[in-house]
Motif scaffolding. Structure first.
Motif, PDB file in Angstrom:
ATOM      1  N   SER A  12       0.821  -1.207   0.000  1.00  0.00           N
ATOM      2  CA  SER A  12       0.000   0.000   0.000  1.00  0.00           C
ATOM      3  C   SER A  12       0.858   1.260   0.000  1.00  0.00           C
ATOM      4  O   SER A  12       0.355   2.354  -0.202  1.00  0.00           O
ATOM      5  CB  SER A  12      -0.945   0.006   1.204  1.00  0.00           C
ATOM      6  N   ASN A  13       2.164   1.097   0.231  1.00  0.00           N
ATOM      7  CA  ASN A  13       3.100   2.218   0.154  1.00  0.00           C
ATOM      8  C   ASN A  13       3.438   2.446  -1.325  1.00  0.00           C
ATOM      9  O   ASN A  13       4.343   1.837  -1.885  1.00  0.00           O
ATOM     10  CB  ASN A  13       4.366   1.890   0.956  1.00  0.00           C
ATOM     11  N   ASP A  14       2.661   3.324  -1.975  1.00  0.00           N
ATOM     12  CA  ASP A  14       2.830   3.564  -3.411  1.00  0.00           C
ATOM     13  C   ASP A  14       4.225   4.052  -3.776  1.00  0.00           C
ATOM     14  O   ASP A  14       4.747   3.700  -4.833  1.00  0.00           O
ATOM     15  CB  ASP A  14       1.793   4.564  -3.918  1.00  0.00           C
ATOM     16  N   THR A  15       4.828   4.866  -2.923  1.00  0.00           N
ATOM     17  CA  THR A  15       6.166   5.388  -3.207  1.00  0.00           C
ATOM     18  C   THR A  15       7.173   4.251  -3.287  1.00  0.00           C
ATOM     19  O   THR A  15       7.957   4.173  -4.237  1.00  0.00           O
ATOM     20  CB  THR A  15       6.599   6.406  -2.130  1.00  0.00           C
ATOM     21  N   LEU A  16       7.145   3.361  -2.324  1.00  0.00           N
ATOM     22  CA  LEU A  16       8.051   2.218  -2.317  1.00  0.00           C
ATOM     23  C   LEU A  16       7.777   1.305  -3.508  1.00  0.00           C
ATOM     24  O   LEU A  16       8.693   0.895  -4.229  1.00  0.00           O
ATOM     25  CB  LEU A  16       7.920   1.419  -1.022  1.00  0.00           C
ATOM     26  N   ALA A  17       6.513   0.980  -3.749  1.00  0.00           N
ATOM     27  CA  ALA A  17       6.155   0.101  -4.863  1.00  0.00           C
ATOM     28  C   ALA A  17       6.599   0.702  -6.196  1.00  0.00           C
ATOM     29  O   ALA A  17       7.171   0.004  -7.040  1.00  0.00           O
ATOM     30  CB  ALA A  17       4.662  -0.166  -4.871  1.00  0.00           C
ATOM     31  N   ASP A  18       6.368   1.993  -6.397  1.00  0.00           N
ATOM     32  CA  ASP A  18       6.789   2.650  -7.640  1.00  0.00           C
ATOM     33  C   ASP A  18       8.294   2.562  -7.829  1.00  0.00           C
ATOM     34  O   ASP A  18       8.771   2.284  -8.933  1.00  0.00           O
ATOM     35  CB  ASP A  18       6.356   4.120  -7.655  1.00  0.00           C
ATOM     36  N   GLU A  19       9.057   2.812  -6.766  1.00  0.00           N
ATOM     37  CA  GLU A  19      10.518   2.726  -6.852  1.00  0.00           C
ATOM     38  C   GLU A  19      10.962   1.325  -7.238  1.00  0.00           C
ATOM     39  O   GLU A  19      11.843   1.151  -8.080  1.00  0.00           O
ATOM     40  CB  GLU A  19      11.155   3.119  -5.517  1.00  0.00           C
ATOM     41  N   LEU A  20      10.377   0.321  -6.629  1.00  0.00           N
ATOM     42  CA  LEU A  20      10.753  -1.059  -6.918  1.00  0.00           C
ATOM     43  C   LEU A  20      10.428  -1.437  -8.363  1.00  0.00           C
ATOM     44  O   LEU A  20      11.250  -2.036  -9.056  1.00  0.00           O
ATOM     45  CB  LEU A  20      10.053  -2.018  -5.953  1.00  0.00           C
ATOM     46  N   TRP A  21       9.227  -1.085  -8.831  1.00  0.00           N
ATOM     47  CA  TRP A  21       8.854  -1.423 -10.204  1.00  0.00           C
ATOM     48  C   TRP A  21       9.728  -0.694 -11.212  1.00  0.00           C
ATOM     49  O   TRP A  21      10.133  -1.270 -12.216  1.00  0.00           O
ATOM     50  CB  TRP A  21       7.381  -1.111 -10.448  1.00  0.00           C
ATOM     51  N   LYS A  22      10.018   0.565 -10.959  1.00  0.00           N
ATOM     52  CA  LYS A  22      10.849   1.336 -11.890  1.00  0.00           C
ATOM     53  C   LYS A  22      12.294   0.849 -11.921  1.00  0.00           C
ATOM     54  O   LYS A  22      13.005   1.069 -12.891  1.00  0.00           O
ATOM     55  CB  LYS A  22      10.798   2.825 -11.531  1.00  0.00           C
ATOM     56  N   ALA A  23      12.731   0.176 -10.871  1.00  0.00           N
ATOM     57  CA  ALA A  23      14.115  -0.306 -10.795  1.00  0.00           C
ATOM     58  C   ALA A  23      14.335  -1.612 -11.563  1.00  0.00           C
ATOM     59  O   ALA A  23      15.474  -2.025 -11.755  1.00  0.00           O
ATOM     60  CB  ALA A  23      14.515  -0.488  -9.334  1.00  0.00           C
ATOM     61  N   ILE A  24      13.257  -2.251 -12.010  1.00  0.00           N
ATOM     62  CA  ILE A  24      13.415  -3.502 -12.758  1.00  0.00           C
ATOM     63  C   ILE A  24      14.035  -3.200 -14.120  1.00  0.00           C
ATOM     64  O   ILE A  24      13.535  -2.368 -14.870  1.00  0.00           O
ATOM     65  CB  ILE A  24      12.055  -4.212 -12.938  1.00  0.00           C
ATOM     66  N   ASP A  25      15.121  -3.889 -14.430  1.00  0.00           N
ATOM     67  CA  ASP A  25      15.807  -3.688 -15.704  1.00  0.00           C
ATOM     68  C   ASP A  25      15.202  -4.629 -16.750  1.00  0.00           C
ATOM     69  O   ASP A  25      15.402  -5.836 -16.705  1.00  0.00           O
ATOM     70  CB  ASP A  25      17.301  -3.973 -15.546  1.00  0.00           C
ATOM     71  N   SER A  26      14.453  -4.051 -17.667  1.00  0.00           N
ATOM     72  CA  SER A  26      13.855  -4.853 -18.730  1.00  0.00           C
ATOM     73  C   SER A  26      14.543  -4.602 -20.066  1.00  0.00           C
ATOM     74  O   SER A  26      14.007  -4.910 -21.118  1.00  0.00           O
ATOM     75  CB  SER A  26      12.356  -4.546 -18.843  1.00  0.00           C
TER      76      SER A  26
END
Length: 83
Positions: A12-26
């Motif tokens: 539910s911590n959108d800031t943390l979730a956004d950081e984690l998703w954006k850090a995935i190297d695709s």
């Protein structure tokens, strides 16, 4: 391999979730394989690699799906709203 249904990616911590998703190297979404390698591994020959006519271009599906998932925030919002 252990499957976890609740992780920081769906928190539910959108800031943390956004950081984690954006850090995935695709970025390793496309690879160039020689025709011999492709045939030896059961692949059909593909469109030519622009810098080497002896290689074909192939998409790595898992990275392609990650690229689409990370690049589309609506998917994330929908996924989080289901939990």
């Amino acid at each position: 391999m252990t499957y976890h249904t609740h992780t920081e990616y769906g928190t539910s911590n959108d800031t943390l979730a956004d950081e984690l998703w954006k850090a995935i190297d695709s970025s390793p979404i496309v690879v160039a394989l020689t025709d011999n390698y492709a045939i030896q591994h059961g692949l059909e020959t593909s469109a030519r690699f622009p810098w080497d006519d002896e290689k074909g271009i192939y998409h790595v599906k898992a990275f392609h799906h990650l690229h689409c998932l990370v690049g589309c925030p609506l998917h994330l919002a929908y996924s989080v709203s289901l939990h």
